[in-house]
Write an enzyme that holds these catalytic residues in place. Structure first.
Site, PDB file in Angstrom:
ATOM      1  N   SER A 166      44.858 -28.582  11.119  1.00 20.28           N
ATOM      2  CA  SER A 166      45.948 -27.698  11.493  1.00 20.28           C
ATOM      3  C   SER A 166      47.310 -28.227  11.038  1.00 20.28           C
ATOM      4  CB  SER A 166      45.894 -27.486  13.003  1.00 20.28           C
ATOM      5  OG  SER A 166      46.482 -26.278  13.318  1.00 20.28           O
ATOM      6  N   HIS A 175      39.316 -22.433  16.129  1.00 24.91           N
ATOM      7  CA  HIS A 175      40.234 -23.411  15.561  1.00 24.91           C
ATOM      8  C   HIS A 175      39.988 -24.775  16.212  1.00 24.91           C
ATOM      9  CE1 HIS A 175      43.993 -24.573  13.684  1.00 24.91           C
ATOM     10  NE2 HIS A 175      44.509 -24.957  14.838  1.00 24.91           N
TER      11      HIS A 175
END
Ligand code: GTR
Length: 437
Positions: A276, A417
């Site tokens: 990320s 995620h």
């Protein structure tokens, strides 16, 4: 209470209430951001050509690419992540081993911590690098290195890890109180760092808390490494200078300096990974520092692997608004005009060439635009081919759990995620293939 005092208090209360009301009105007047998740509404875009020099000459050789590479690096410095000031580039860090346990993980690994004095001075800025080095090996260990979100103590419940000493966001997820790590902060990120599994495959793990370099919040600059490198009289970074992502990337390179001095570790086989926002930082570090032999982006999305010109999920304007401290000031100029950005993220990926690069996405992470990450890898392929590698071995986006392991690798997995053991298995398979001795 006297009448005068009473009136004064009421007046203050009314003023505070009015201020709050006007602030919340101003906020509600800001248009709500609605991300696009409809492929048919992505719109047309034209990507800049990574193989076209600013002069208009086409790059046709590896030698010309070295020149073009410099141009692209300068563009990223100026318009996106910011330039690392010369003073920071020139700083000579020093290294002190601050702890060691030769029987960590039940004897599988040696755990050690190295404090890096980033300006060479003990009273200057510092970061702590945590290592797990496999005990069973007959040569220096290849290394997986990455920043972590919640402090080194978060990657494992091993009680021997020192608690992070820099700012940490309070909350259940971090276990921090008054912005400092506590005993509750141990292991909070351990599902993303399967240390034992990594060590068993012969790799060392190295990690640094990103907050040691730049605390990840809007006012993090003050406590970051950046002011330590101001010119005399400078009070904030210039519009083209570094910000959080630049500081994180710079710190990763300082960890490489430490690895180069360590005979237990193989500095020629360093695999850099980041998830990320830390994936964005990893890509920027890998672009600037070719000592990283292999680079992995895990769901780095906007400002990472994903194409900025694709209007899908997070956008340049949105990221600059939510996280004004990540990119440099110049990048904000593209909030409403991403088509005029002189780069797009395939050019960042191309800066890794010809080194192996892996781009990982998750189906449940549409915010990061998995298709945009794949298309970016695909658009970097011509550079990899020019440099005589096999590039990206897929022309269409593969389905779930079909890893591609050519020099540009890729997978998309089911789920949200995150960094999972599935991701790590693919990263290690990829490293086994490309960092083999
Ligand atoms: C999100 C941000 C993303 C990504 C993510 C993360 O809020 O919009 O760009 O960086 O945070 O780092 O987990």
């Amino acid at each position: 209470m006297t009448t005068k005092l009473f009136i004064r208090r009421v007046t203050i209360a009314v003023m505070v209430a009015l201020l709050c009301l006007s602030a919340s009105l101003a906020q509600s007047q800001q248009p709500q951001f609605v991300p696009n998740y409809d492929e048919s509404k992505v719109g047309d875009y034209k990507l800049p050509d990574p193989l076209m020099m600013a002069s208009g000459t086409r790059v046709a050789s590896a030698r010309q690419w070295r020149e073009r590479r410099q141009e692209i690096l300068r563009l990223y410095e100026t318009h996106v992540y910011g330039r690392t000031p010369a003073a920071a580039k020139a700083a000579k860090a020093t290294f002190t081993e601050t702890s060691r346990d030769a029987k960590a993980l039940g004897g599988l690994a040696t755990r050690k911590e190295v404090t890096v004095y980033l300006t060479g001075k003990q009273d200057g800025p510092k970061m702590s690098v945590l290592f797990y080095i496999p005990n069973q090996r007959n040569q220096p260990a290849p290394v997986f290195i990455g920043l972590n979100f919640n402090g080194n103590q978060a990657i494992s419940s091993d009680p021997g890890i020192s608690l992070a000493s820099s700012w940490l966001r309070d909350g259940k997820e971090t276990g921090a109180a008054n912005n400092r790590a506590t005993e509750k902060s141990r292991g909070t990120e351990s599902s993303r760092w399967p240390v034992e599994m990594i060590v068993k495959r012969g790799y060392a793990v190295a990690t640094i808390y990103n907050g040691d370099l730049f605390p990840d919040h809007k006012d993090g600059l003050r406590e970051s490494v950046i002011p330590h490198f101001y010119r005399s009289g400078q009070t904030s970074p210039d519009a083209d200078e570094w910000n959080a992502l630049g500081a994180w990337a710079w710190g990763l390179s300082r960890a490489v300096d430490a690895i180069e001095k360590d005979k237990d570790l193989d500095a020629k086989r360093i695999a850099l990974l980041g998830h990320s926002r830390l994936g964005k930082g990893a890509l920027w570090a890998g672009a600037q520092d070719e000592r990283f032999a292999l680079v992995i982006s895990n769901e780095s999305g906007e400002g990472g692997a994903a194409l900025a010109r694709r209007n899908y999920g997070e956008t340049v304007e949105r990221i600059n608004t939510s996280f004004p401290h990540w990119f440099n000031a110049n990048f904000k100029k593209y909030n409403k005009d991403v088509a005029s950005l002189p780069v797009d993220q395939h050019m960042l990926l191309a800066l890794m060439a010809p080194r192996p690069l892996y781009v990982a996405s998750a189906e449940g992470d549409q915010w990061a635009d998995p298709r945009g990450e794949f298309l970016s890898a695909k658009a970097a392929d011509p550079v990899y081919r020019l440099l005589r590698t096999d590039g990206l071995g897929a022309t269409e986006m593969p389905g779930l759990h079909q890893p591609v392991t050519t020099t540009i690798g890729h997978h998309i997995r089911a789920g949200k995620h995150d960094v999972t053991n599935y991701d790590w298995e693919q990263f290690m398979n990829f490293a086994d293939k490309h960092l083999r001795r």
